[in-house]
Design a protein around this motif. Structure first.
Motif, short mmCIF file in Angstrom:
data_model
loop_
_atom_site.label_atom_id
_atom_site.label_comp_id
_atom_site.label_asym_id
_atom_site.label_seq_id
_atom_site.Cartn_x
_atom_site.Cartn_y
_atom_site.Cartn_z
N ARG A 60 0.82 -1.21 0.00
CA ARG A 60 0.00 0.00 0.00
C ARG A 60 0.85 1.26 0.00
O ARG A 60 1.99 1.25 0.46
CB ARG A 60 -0.92 0.01 1.23
CG ARG A 60 -2.08 -0.94 1.08
CD ARG A 60 -2.74 -1.18 2.39
NE ARG A 60 -1.80 -1.81 3.31
CZ ARG A 60 -1.82 -1.65 4.60
NH1 ARG A 60 -2.70 -0.88 5.16
NH2 ARG A 60 -0.96 -2.27 5.37
N PRO A 61 0.26 2.37 -0.49
CA PRO A 61 1.00 3.63 -0.44
C PRO A 61 1.31 3.96 1.00
O PRO A 61 0.52 3.69 1.88
CB PRO A 61 0.03 4.64 -1.05
CG PRO A 61 -1.32 4.01 -1.01
CD PRO A 61 -1.09 2.53 -1.06
N GLY A 79 2.06 1.78 7.54
CA GLY A 79 1.10 1.18 6.62
C GLY A 79 -0.23 1.92 6.57
O GLY A 79 -1.02 1.72 5.65
N HIS A 80 -0.48 2.74 7.56
CA HIS A 80 -1.73 3.50 7.62
C HIS A 80 -1.54 4.99 7.39
O HIS A 80 -2.48 5.77 7.54
CB HIS A 80 -2.43 3.29 8.97
CG HIS A 80 -3.10 1.95 9.09
ND1 HIS A 80 -2.42 0.80 9.39
CD2 HIS A 80 -4.40 1.58 8.94
CE1 HIS A 80 -3.26 -0.23 9.42
NE2 HIS A 80 -4.46 0.21 9.15
N VAL A 82 -1.57 8.09 5.53
CA VAL A 82 -2.19 8.57 4.29
C VAL A 82 -1.43 9.76 3.74
O VAL A 82 -1.20 9.88 2.54
CB VAL A 82 -3.66 8.98 4.57
CG1 VAL A 82 -4.29 9.65 3.37
CG2 VAL A 82 -4.47 7.76 5.00
N ALA A 83 -1.06 10.65 4.62
CA ALA A 83 -0.41 11.89 4.21
C ALA A 83 0.15 12.57 5.44
O ALA A 83 -0.04 12.10 6.57
CB ALA A 83 -1.42 12.82 3.53
N GLN A 84 0.84 13.66 5.20
CA GLN A 84 1.30 14.49 6.29
C GLN A 84 0.41 15.73 6.34
O GLN A 84 -0.02 16.21 5.29
CB GLN A 84 2.75 14.90 6.05
CG GLN A 84 3.49 15.28 7.31
CD GLN A 84 4.93 14.80 7.24
OE1 GLN A 84 5.63 15.09 6.27
NE2 GLN A 84 5.37 14.07 8.23
N LEU A 91 -1.44 11.95 9.06
CA LEU A 91 -2.84 11.65 8.84
C LEU A 91 -2.92 10.13 8.73
O LEU A 91 -2.43 9.55 7.76
CB LEU A 91 -3.32 12.34 7.56
CG LEU A 91 -4.83 12.49 7.38
CD1 LEU A 91 -5.45 13.34 8.48
CD2 LEU A 91 -5.13 13.12 6.01
N ALA A 93 -4.89 6.49 8.65
CA ALA A 93 -6.17 5.85 8.28
C ALA A 93 -6.68 5.02 9.46
O ALA A 93 -5.91 4.33 10.13
CB ALA A 93 -5.97 4.97 7.06
N ASP A 95 -9.26 2.05 10.54
CA ASP A 95 -10.00 0.94 9.94
C ASP A 95 -11.35 0.68 10.60
O ASP A 95 -12.29 0.19 9.96
CB ASP A 95 -9.17 -0.35 10.03
CG ASP A 95 -7.89 -0.27 9.20
OD1 ASP A 95 -7.95 0.26 8.08
OD2 ASP A 95 -6.84 -0.73 9.68
N THR A 225 -9.86 9.08 8.98
CA THR A 225 -8.48 9.28 9.45
C THR A 225 -8.48 9.99 10.81
O THR A 225 -9.49 10.51 11.25
CB THR A 225 -7.69 10.19 8.49
OG1 THR A 225 -8.26 11.50 8.51
CG2 THR A 225 -7.70 9.66 7.07
N TYR A 325 0.51 -10.84 4.10
CA TYR A 325 0.53 -9.63 4.94
C TYR A 325 0.59 -9.97 6.42
O TYR A 325 1.31 -9.36 7.20
CB TYR A 325 -0.70 -8.79 4.63
CG TYR A 325 -0.98 -7.67 5.59
CD1 TYR A 325 -0.15 -6.56 5.65
CD2 TYR A 325 -2.08 -7.72 6.46
CE1 TYR A 325 -0.40 -5.53 6.53
CE2 TYR A 325 -2.34 -6.70 7.34
CZ TYR A 325 -1.49 -5.61 7.38
OH TYR A 325 -1.75 -4.59 8.26
#
Lengths: 526, 201
Positions: A60-61, A79-80, A82-84, A91, A93, A95, A225, A325
């Motif tokens: 994953r990204p 792994g979670h 998303v962004a800064q 930020l 994610a 679940d 998020t 995984y």
């Protein structure tokens, strides 16, 4: 008694867990190792998990190509990611979000009032546990004045938002952190948040789980998020083997008493070591449950075969564990933690709190040490007195810490064939979920408790905390399998001693704080 | 959310007990509605009232002193706001008028709840916190300083919390500006971990 059998090593038996009644069974064995059941669970996937392979296979990204050894925390966090955020936070994610009736309606209503919607309602769950009545024959009415509106408002708000609610009469109703694993809602590698500080309990499944406020719950539901500063990492390693009569609860209280309620502040804490691996899943939940009392951002344990065997066949769990995984979910051998604590598990004794903070806990056979004056005054115990032998008025077995089937079995083993002391004014057993309750009743544990003088309740948080409805007798001293002994936690002027379910059971029989090791089981059923 | 005052000048109410938990800040029995208002009255009820039912005041409690009935700054001990995650604790404090809490350390969930509600949590050494209690204190968020009696102490705050407080930002609005990144991540994740995604109820 059924045990789960490892498909690769038949000599390895895993302790039986509270099974979800509506899920298929996986391979099981009796004490003699004879296979008795086989269900719709993919054993091939489980065998795959046995292979030693922690290569990074997360595509994953945000997932980092693995060059340096990583902690389990870093793998899940990265792994979670998303962004800064513009200010440099992460930020992350989310679940799963789990709401309860005490704050769920408030969060959902506030969200609706601002014109916002739940991004993915399929991944949000809710339950009535905090103030729901636990007396048999319960309805929406609560003993707490005005409590009913929290239940009915939550029901209406969940329906409107399309959120699954485990309502008052649902057969899987129970305490959030008991039913989430029972239903396979928590899974290894997930991020799960709930507006409840003991959400860290669910880290036992190798997931990042932590408690949040209502605003954060809204944020997680609307955006999927949370904006977070990355915590530091800590590993707490319990070496050796626990002595008989010593439990995960005692491990937690020992850790907090040695390293303070602020010891884990700012850290995501991984529990490791042979004494942790040896714990069954329910005991692992007890240990992780108290991570918040250690001040930690969360507590978690790397998943192993016990973890996957526990979750196999649960309602919301995957049908097979074939993805590579899952194998990545452990700290690499040379991973570096910001802080490490090592504790010799063999030296831990049954622990009981003496004061008004979980860090004010000592071995049951020790003397009350010098502490803050306020704590001594509130609890009414002076420095130097023997804690064991202190008369108690109330015994409570329940809460997200210690209300699962294995907790009830161990307490029942002590209670069986005995009666609670005539000094005891109230004694309660509150199963953590309706599934635990049914399971216990099938084993006759309810009858054992009732014969001894305990009340047998419906599931919920009950008197772990005082909500203004049902209370304990005035000024009473309680021994409680819960997590907090704060001033007034179980009611104004109520003095709480927290301990393992065994210690609570033994103390109820003795009418005073007692060492569970002095109470050998009388009955044949354990 | 209103931006944090620049600067905030007020007399700090000393409340130096350690491990003040959120049950004490707002007992569960004081949370009577599903709303976020009307909570200030129940704030610190076990300490503030000699009789929590009649609301007869406890004259010894600091916030019942004439100087602190409109307190905006609390000076607190270690692990303030530990325990239950209830945001009602911060809603009650904010409704009462508290804008900043200076302490030795804070419960982690409580600290996050403060930032989301415009209340500034400041961590300083215990000796400094003890010294500033009862004095007029100037808090300069931009400069990250706490000043009193001619002395000035720098405090640390992560840039995210500082930005949120200084500008009174709404965290959800801010995160939704990154909706494209969230969508892209979710799409990729759905392919990588399909078991995470469940059907709606």
């Amino acid at each position: 008694m059924l045990y789960w059998q490892c498909p690769r090593d038949p000599s390895l038996y895993l302790y039986e867990q509270s099974r979800n009644c509506d899920g298929p069974q996986i391979q099981a064995a009796t004490d003699e190792g004879k296979q008795v059941q086989r269900g719709g669970f993919a054993l091939a996937g489980l065998r795959e998990l046995m292979k030693e392979d922690t290569r990074q296979t997360d595509k994953r990204p945000g997932a980092q190509p693995q060059t340096l050894p990583q902690t389990l925390f870093a793998k899940i966090w990265d792994g979670h990611k998303v962004a800064q955020t513009t200010a440099g936070a992460d930020l992350i994610a989310i679940d799963r979000v789990f709401l309860h009736e005490r704050t769920g309606a408030s969060a959902l209503r506030n969200m609706a009032a601002t014109g916002r919607k739940v991004r993915d309602p399929g991944r949000v769950f809710a339950v009535t546990d905090h103030i729901v009545d636990t007396r048999p024959g319960r309805t929406d009415k609560t003993l707490m004045t005005g409590g009913q509106s929290f239940i009915t408002d939550t029901r209406a708000a969940c329906e409107e938002a399309g959120i699954r609610l485990f309502d008052v009469h649902d057969k899987m109703q129970g305490i959030t952190h008991v039913i989430s694993p029972e239903l396979g809602i928590i899974l290894p590698g997930l991020t799960l948040v709930a507006p409840d500080s003991h959400t860290c309990t669910q880290g036992a499944f190798g997931a990042l789980t932590w408690g949040i406020g209502s605003s954060e719950a809204e944020h997680a539901m609307v955006t999927g998020t949370l904006r977070l500063e990355r915590p530091k990492t800590m590993r707490v390693t319990f070496t050796g083997t626990l002595a008989p009569g010593v439990t995960a609860k005692d491990m937690a209280l020992h850790l907090i008493s040695e390293h303070s309620t602020g010891g884990g502040a700012g850290h995501a804490v991984e529990f490791a070591g042979e004494a942790v691996s040896a714990l069954d899943m329910e005991a692992r939940m007890t240990l992780c449950n108290m991570a918040i009392e250690f001040g930690a951002f969360g507590g978690f344990i790397a998943p192993d075969l016990k973890t996957f065997a526990y979750l196999g066949g649960r309602r919301y769990a995957p049908r097979e564990w074939s993805s590579p995984y899952w194998r990545t979910l452990k700290s690499d051998e040379d991973a570096v933690f910001d802080r490490e604590i090592t504790i010799d598990a063999s030296q831990i004794a049954p622990m009981v709190s003496w004061g008004t903070s979980p860090e004010q806990a000592i071995a049951v056979n020790a003397k009350v040490p010098a502490g803050p004056e306020r704590a001594h005054n509130y609890i009414g115990l002076e420095e130097g007195v023997q804690l064991a032998g202190t008369p108690i008025d109330v015994a409570f077995i329940g809460s997200c810490t210690n209300s699962r089937i294995s907790d009830l079995r161990r307490a029942a083993a002590i209670v069986e064939g005995r009666k609670i002391s005539p000094h005891i004014r109230k004694a309660l057993v509150v199963p953590g979920s309706m599934d635990v309750k049914r399971h216990a009743e099938r084993e006759g544990l309810d009858k054992i408790f009732e014969a001894a003088g305990f009340e047998w309740r419906m599931s919920g948080c009950s008197l772990c905390f005082y909500a203004g409805g049902e209370g304990f007798p005035e000024n009473s001293r309680t021994i409680s399998s819960t997590n907090r002994n704060f001033e007034g936690r179980q009611g104004p002027r109520i003095k709480t001693h927290i301990a393992s379910p065994e210690t609570v059971a033994a103390s109820a029989i003795a009418g005073a704080i007692a060492d569970p090791r002095d109470f050998a089981p009388k009955g044949g059923k354990t | 959310m209103t931006p944090f005052p620049q600067p905030l000048i007020a007399k700090a109410a000393p409340l130096m007990a350690d491990n003040v938990d959120t049950d004490l800040i707002i007992p569960s029995r004081e949370i009577k509605t599903t709303g976020r208002t009307g909570l200030a009255e129940g704030m610190f009820a076990p300490w503030r009232y000699a009789d929590p039912i009649t609301r007869a005041e406890n004259p010894d409690f600091i916030l019942n002193h004439a100087d602190y009935r409109q307190a905006q700054i609390l000076a607190v001990g270690a692990n303030f706001g530990c325990g239950s995650s209830r945001e009602h604790a911060v809603w009650a404090l904010a409704e009462f008028g508290i804008k900043a809490i200076i302490g030795e350390s804070f419960g982690s969930i409580f600290r996050g709840n403060c930032v989301r509600n415009g209340v500034l949590p400041i961590t300083l050494d215990r000796a400094i916190v003890e010294a500033l209690g009862g004095h007029d204190v100037t808090i300069d968020l931009a400069a990250q300083t706490v000043s009193f009696k001619g002395q000035s102490h720098a405090f640390a705050i992560d840039s995210e919390a500082k930005e949120m407080l200084a500008h009174g930002l709404d965290a959800i609005d801010l995160s939704l500006t990154q909706a494209d990144a969230i969508d892209a991540w979710t799409d990729a994740d759905r392919a990588a971990r399909p078991w995470v995604y469940l059907e709606q109820a």
